[in-house]
Design an enzyme around this catalytic site. Structure first.
Site, PDB file in Angstrom:
ATOM      1  N   GLY A  48       0.852  -1.195   0.000  1.00  0.00           N
ATOM      2  CA  GLY A  48       0.000   0.000   0.000  1.00  0.00           C
ATOM      3  C   GLY A  48       0.885   1.241   0.000  1.00  0.00           C
ATOM      4  O   GLY A  48       0.693   2.164   0.801  1.00  0.00           O
ATOM      5  N   GLY A  52      -0.981   8.198   0.824  1.00  0.00           N
ATOM      6  CA  GLY A  52      -1.311   8.280   2.254  1.00  0.00           C
ATOM      7  C   GLY A  52      -0.217   7.780   3.173  1.00  0.00           C
ATOM      8  O   GLY A  52       0.968   8.096   2.998  1.00  0.00           O
ATOM      9  N   GLU A  75      -2.432   0.861  -8.884  1.00  0.00           N
ATOM     10  CA  GLU A  75      -2.636   2.161  -9.520  1.00  0.00           C
ATOM     11  C   GLU A  75      -2.827   1.977 -11.023  1.00  0.00           C
ATOM     12  O   GLU A  75      -2.660   0.881 -11.544  1.00  0.00           O
ATOM     13  CB  GLU A  75      -1.427   3.071  -9.245  1.00  0.00           C
ATOM     14  CG  GLU A  75      -1.157   3.322  -7.763  1.00  0.00           C
ATOM     15  CD  GLU A  75      -2.244   4.130  -7.065  1.00  0.00           C
ATOM     16  OE1 GLU A  75      -3.048   4.785  -7.761  1.00  0.00           O
ATOM     17  OE2 GLU A  75      -2.307   4.091  -5.820  1.00  0.00           O
ATOM     18  N   ASP A 112      -2.650  -6.477  -7.699  1.00  0.00           N
ATOM     19  CA  ASP A 112      -3.508  -6.786  -6.557  1.00  0.00           C
ATOM     20  C   ASP A 112      -2.722  -7.477  -5.440  1.00  0.00           C
ATOM     21  O   ASP A 112      -2.350  -8.647  -5.566  1.00  0.00           O
ATOM     22  CB  ASP A 112      -4.659  -7.683  -7.047  1.00  0.00           C
ATOM     23  CG  ASP A 112      -5.672  -7.925  -5.962  1.00  0.00           C
ATOM     24  OD1 ASP A 112      -5.514  -7.366  -4.856  1.00  0.00           O
ATOM     25  OD2 ASP A 112      -6.627  -8.683  -6.218  1.00  0.00           O
ATOM     26  N   TYR A 236     -17.778   4.433  12.855  1.00  0.00           N
ATOM     27  CA  TYR A 236     -16.421   3.927  12.612  1.00  0.00           C
ATOM     28  C   TYR A 236     -16.088   2.752  13.534  1.00  0.00           C
ATOM     29  O   TYR A 236     -16.183   1.600  13.121  1.00  0.00           O
ATOM     30  CB  TYR A 236     -15.359   5.047  12.718  1.00  0.00           C
ATOM     31  CG  TYR A 236     -14.056   4.563  12.108  1.00  0.00           C
ATOM     32  CD1 TYR A 236     -13.764   4.810  10.776  1.00  0.00           C
ATOM     33  CD2 TYR A 236     -13.171   3.765  12.831  1.00  0.00           C
ATOM     34  CE1 TYR A 236     -12.616   4.291  10.184  1.00  0.00           C
ATOM     35  CE2 TYR A 236     -12.019   3.243  12.251  1.00  0.00           C
ATOM     36  CZ  TYR A 236     -11.751   3.520  10.936  1.00  0.00           C
ATOM     37  OH  TYR A 236     -10.629   2.995  10.362  1.00  0.00           O
TER      38      TYR A 236
HETATM   39  P1  NAD Z   1      -4.812   5.514   0.857  1.00  0.00           P
HETATM   40  O1  NAD Z   1      -6.078   5.413   0.108  1.00  0.00           O
HETATM   41  O2  NAD Z   1      -4.109   6.826   0.881  1.00  0.00           O
HETATM   42  O3  NAD Z   1      -3.773   4.409   0.310  1.00  0.00           O
HETATM   43  C1  NAD Z   1      -4.160   3.068   0.118  1.00  0.00           C
HETATM   44  C2  NAD Z   1      -3.041   2.289  -0.535  1.00  0.00           C
HETATM   45  O4  NAD Z   1      -3.482   0.935  -0.742  1.00  0.00           O
HETATM   46  C3  NAD Z   1      -2.632   2.819  -1.926  1.00  0.00           C
HETATM   47  O5  NAD Z   1      -1.233   2.701  -2.078  1.00  0.00           O
HETATM   48  C4  NAD Z   1      -3.337   1.845  -2.884  1.00  0.00           C
HETATM   49  O6  NAD Z   1      -2.724   1.717  -4.176  1.00  0.00           O
HETATM   50  C5  NAD Z   1      -3.202   0.558  -2.092  1.00  0.00           C
HETATM   51  N1  NAD Z   1      -4.151  -0.481  -2.490  1.00  0.00           N
HETATM   52  C6  NAD Z   1      -5.506  -0.473  -2.413  1.00  0.00           C
HETATM   53  N2  NAD Z   1      -6.007  -1.658  -2.855  1.00  0.00           N
HETATM   54  C7  NAD Z   1      -4.940  -2.425  -3.211  1.00  0.00           C
HETATM   55  C8  NAD Z   1      -4.790  -3.732  -3.734  1.00  0.00           C
HETATM   56  N3  NAD Z   1      -5.826  -4.531  -3.956  1.00  0.00           N
HETATM   57  N4  NAD Z   1      -3.537  -4.174  -4.013  1.00  0.00           N
HETATM   58  C9  NAD Z   1      -2.446  -3.383  -3.811  1.00  0.00           C
HETATM   59  N5  NAD Z   1      -2.529  -2.148  -3.292  1.00  0.00           N
HETATM   60  C10 NAD Z   1      -3.755  -1.667  -2.992  1.00  0.00           C
HETATM   61  O7  NAD Z   1      -5.114   4.995   2.332  1.00  0.00           O
HETATM   62  P2  NAD Z   1      -4.668   5.500   3.789  1.00  0.00           P
HETATM   63  O8  NAD Z   1      -5.698   6.420   4.310  1.00  0.00           O
HETATM   64  O9  NAD Z   1      -3.239   5.868   3.826  1.00  0.00           O
HETATM   65  O10 NAD Z   1      -4.891   4.147   4.605  1.00  0.00           O
HETATM   66  C11 NAD Z   1      -3.873   3.190   4.828  1.00  0.00           C
HETATM   67  C12 NAD Z   1      -4.155   2.473   6.131  1.00  0.00           C
HETATM   68  O11 NAD Z   1      -4.085   3.436   7.202  1.00  0.00           O
HETATM   69  C13 NAD Z   1      -5.541   1.841   6.192  1.00  0.00           C
HETATM   70  O12 NAD Z   1      -5.465   0.622   6.882  1.00  0.00           O
HETATM   71  C14 NAD Z   1      -6.337   2.850   7.020  1.00  0.00           C
HETATM   72  O13 NAD Z   1      -7.435   2.286   7.685  1.00  0.00           O
HETATM   73  C15 NAD Z   1      -5.258   3.321   7.986  1.00  0.00           C
HETATM   74  N6  NAD Z   1      -5.558   4.614   8.636  1.00  0.00           N
HETATM   75  C16 NAD Z   1      -5.965   5.692   7.906  1.00  0.00           C
HETATM   76  C17 NAD Z   1      -6.291   6.868   8.564  1.00  0.00           C
HETATM   77  C18 NAD Z   1      -6.756   8.090   7.810  1.00  0.00           C
HETATM   78  O14 NAD Z   1      -7.324   9.007   8.411  1.00  0.00           O
HETATM   79  N7  NAD Z   1      -6.541   8.163   6.511  1.00  0.00           N
HETATM   80  C19 NAD Z   1      -6.155   6.974   9.962  1.00  0.00           C
HETATM   81  C20 NAD Z   1      -5.678   5.874  10.666  1.00  0.00           C
HETATM   82  C21 NAD Z   1      -5.391   4.695  10.006  1.00  0.00           C
END
Ligand code: NAD
Length: 399
Positions: A48, A52, A75, A112, A236
């Site tokens: 991932g 983010g 992506e 994936d 949530y």
């Molecule tokens: P994001 O949407 O910014 O990034 C998600 C990433 O996952 C991307 O790199 C995307 O390409 C990848 N991805 C998605 N589906 C995929 C797949 N099938 N195969 C390969 N890669 C895949 O997300 P984020 O907000 O940074 O979230 C990341 C983690 O952090 C999550 O577990 C989320 O719950 C957690 N989190 C987020 C927050 C927030 O406020 N954004 C707060 C606390 C925790």
């Protein structure tokens, strides 16, 4: 092409290649300015890694710890020069170029992460190129998952459990307040959400790496979670996504026990609410975010994604005294957000907020700015009238 934002609800369907590169450069610059993180990891896998928290973690690992990194993400490249690639694609182009310039190994896999094929390809590359990794970051946020053995497709939903829920929310098209109502999830929807966002796939990754002897002695793995305040609890933490996060946290305990053979650890880090492509899709979270931001900024506690990941690496994971966790064994990066004085003010403003005083109590402009930045728009040092190339290649990915 001259690239403009095209916003549809909580997604922007275009991304600006130069803006994304500038945003990544700013994050790298911040990390470099903090100086090296002593005792940090040297070979890191980030699942991932293109947006983010995962992207910020990869940047801190590479430019704060001088680590070789392997990144996995899902992506889209630019199609025949007709439409732009996704932001995560351009982010990775910029990340890899800077890593190369600094003499750091960086390889990326676009596909994936839930599939056996990607997991096997990544393991093979680690074996051939790096031998082993000493940190695995699991930062996936996905709306669906196809099970690698059964082929069954699960979809994640954002719903309350047990009873309907109605509350104030932010309409992301109009940036005005509205009331929304959500029906409770069925048992099947709860199970599907856990299958996508719980710890099942994290376990498969760690088991594969362990089985192939690809985890170095003392290697750690960290997955990201969220808890949040009372006002978002019903949707949530007590909702479908919260069940998945409970599962992720239980999985950390099981993986931690498995990693004893290599003297390693598995933990969950609870991070702060930030604007990302995934969090924008969660009902009620954007409204909470805009109220929270105003309060945290006024108290000088606001932290960007990369600032927070830098603090995670430096003060919680690699501080020389072992991983710092709370009494539940969880790393807490939401400590500023959850401070009593912060939450008291946020709760008071949440109660008071209405259509008329929204802009007084909430930082709508900051939300808008951060949302556009995710797609490379609204950066100061970017000329948005310039004709730019959109068909950029990620150096390590063969077309
Ligand atoms: P994001 O949407 O910014 O990034 C998600 C990433 O996952 C991307 O790199 C995307 O390409 C990848 N991805 C998605 N589906 C995929 C797949 N099938 N195969 C390969 N890669 C895949 O997300 P984020 O907000 O940074 O979230 C990341 C983690 O952090 C999550 O577990 C989320 O719950 C957690 N989190 C987020 C927050 C927030 O406020 N954004 C707060 C606390 C925790």
């Amino acid at each position: 092409m001259i690239v403009q934002p095209k916003i549809r609800g909580y997604i922007c369907t275009t991304a600006h290649p130069v803006g994304c590169a500038n945003s990544v450069a700013q994050q790298i610059d911040f990390v470099k300015k903090q100086g090296p993180i002593d005792g940090g990891p040297k070979k890191v896998l980030v699942i991932g890694a293109s947006n983010g928290y995962g992207l910020a973690s990869r940047i801190v690992a590479a430019f704060g710890c001088q680590a070789d990194t392997v990144g996995v993400f899902f992506e889209r490249s630019s199609e025949n020069n007709k439409r732009t690639a996704t932001a995560g694609w351009y982010n990775t182009v910029a990340f890899e170029k800077q890593a190369q310039a600094d003499g750091l190994y960086a390889k990326s896999f676009n596909g994936d992460a839930f599939s056996n094929r990607i997991r096997q390809d990544v393991c093979q590359t680690i074996k051939e190129d790096l031998g082993q990794v000493d940190l695995v970051i699991y930062s996936l946020a996905s709306p669906r998952r196809q099970h690698p053995e059964t082929g069954e497709i699960s979809k994640s939903v954002l719903k309350p459990i047990g009873a309907p829920f109605q509350g104030k929310s932010l309409n992301l098209n109009t940036l005005e307040m509205e009331m929304i109502a959500l029906e409770p999830a069925s048992d099947d929807e709860i199970q599907q959400t856990v299958a996508v966002m719980g710890g099942n796939d994290w376990t498969l990754w760690i088991e594969s790496l362990l089985a192939d002897d690809l985890l170095a002695p003392g290697a750690n793995t960290v997955a990201y979670s969220y808890i949040g305040p009372e006002v978002t609890r019903l949707i949530y933490r007590n909702g479908t996504i919260g069940r998945a996060k409970d599962h992720l946290e239980q999985t950390a305990k099981q993986l931690d026990a498995k990693l004893k053979v290599i003297n390693g650890h598995a933990v969950v880090s609870v991070n702060k609410a930030i604007v990302t492509q995934s969090s924008s899709a969660i009902p009620f979270i954007p409204l909470y975010f805009v109220i929270l931001t105003r309060v945290m900024k006024a108290m000088n506690l606001e932290e960007s994604c990369v600032e927070q990941m830098h603090r995670l690496f430096q003060s919680r994971l690699f501080n020389g005294n072992g991983i710092i966790v709370d009494e539940q064994g969880i790393v807490r990066m939401d400590d500023y957000e959850m401070r009593e004085e912060v939450q008291k003010k946020v709760m008071a403003n949440w109660e008071r907020v209405n259509i008329r005083n929204l802009r007084e109590l909430a930082d709508i402009e900051e939300y808008n700015k951060q949302f556009l930045r995710l797609f490379g728009f609204g950066l100061d040092n970017t000329d948005y009238q310039e004709d730019v190339r959109i068909d950029l290649a990620i150096p390590s990915i063969k077309s």
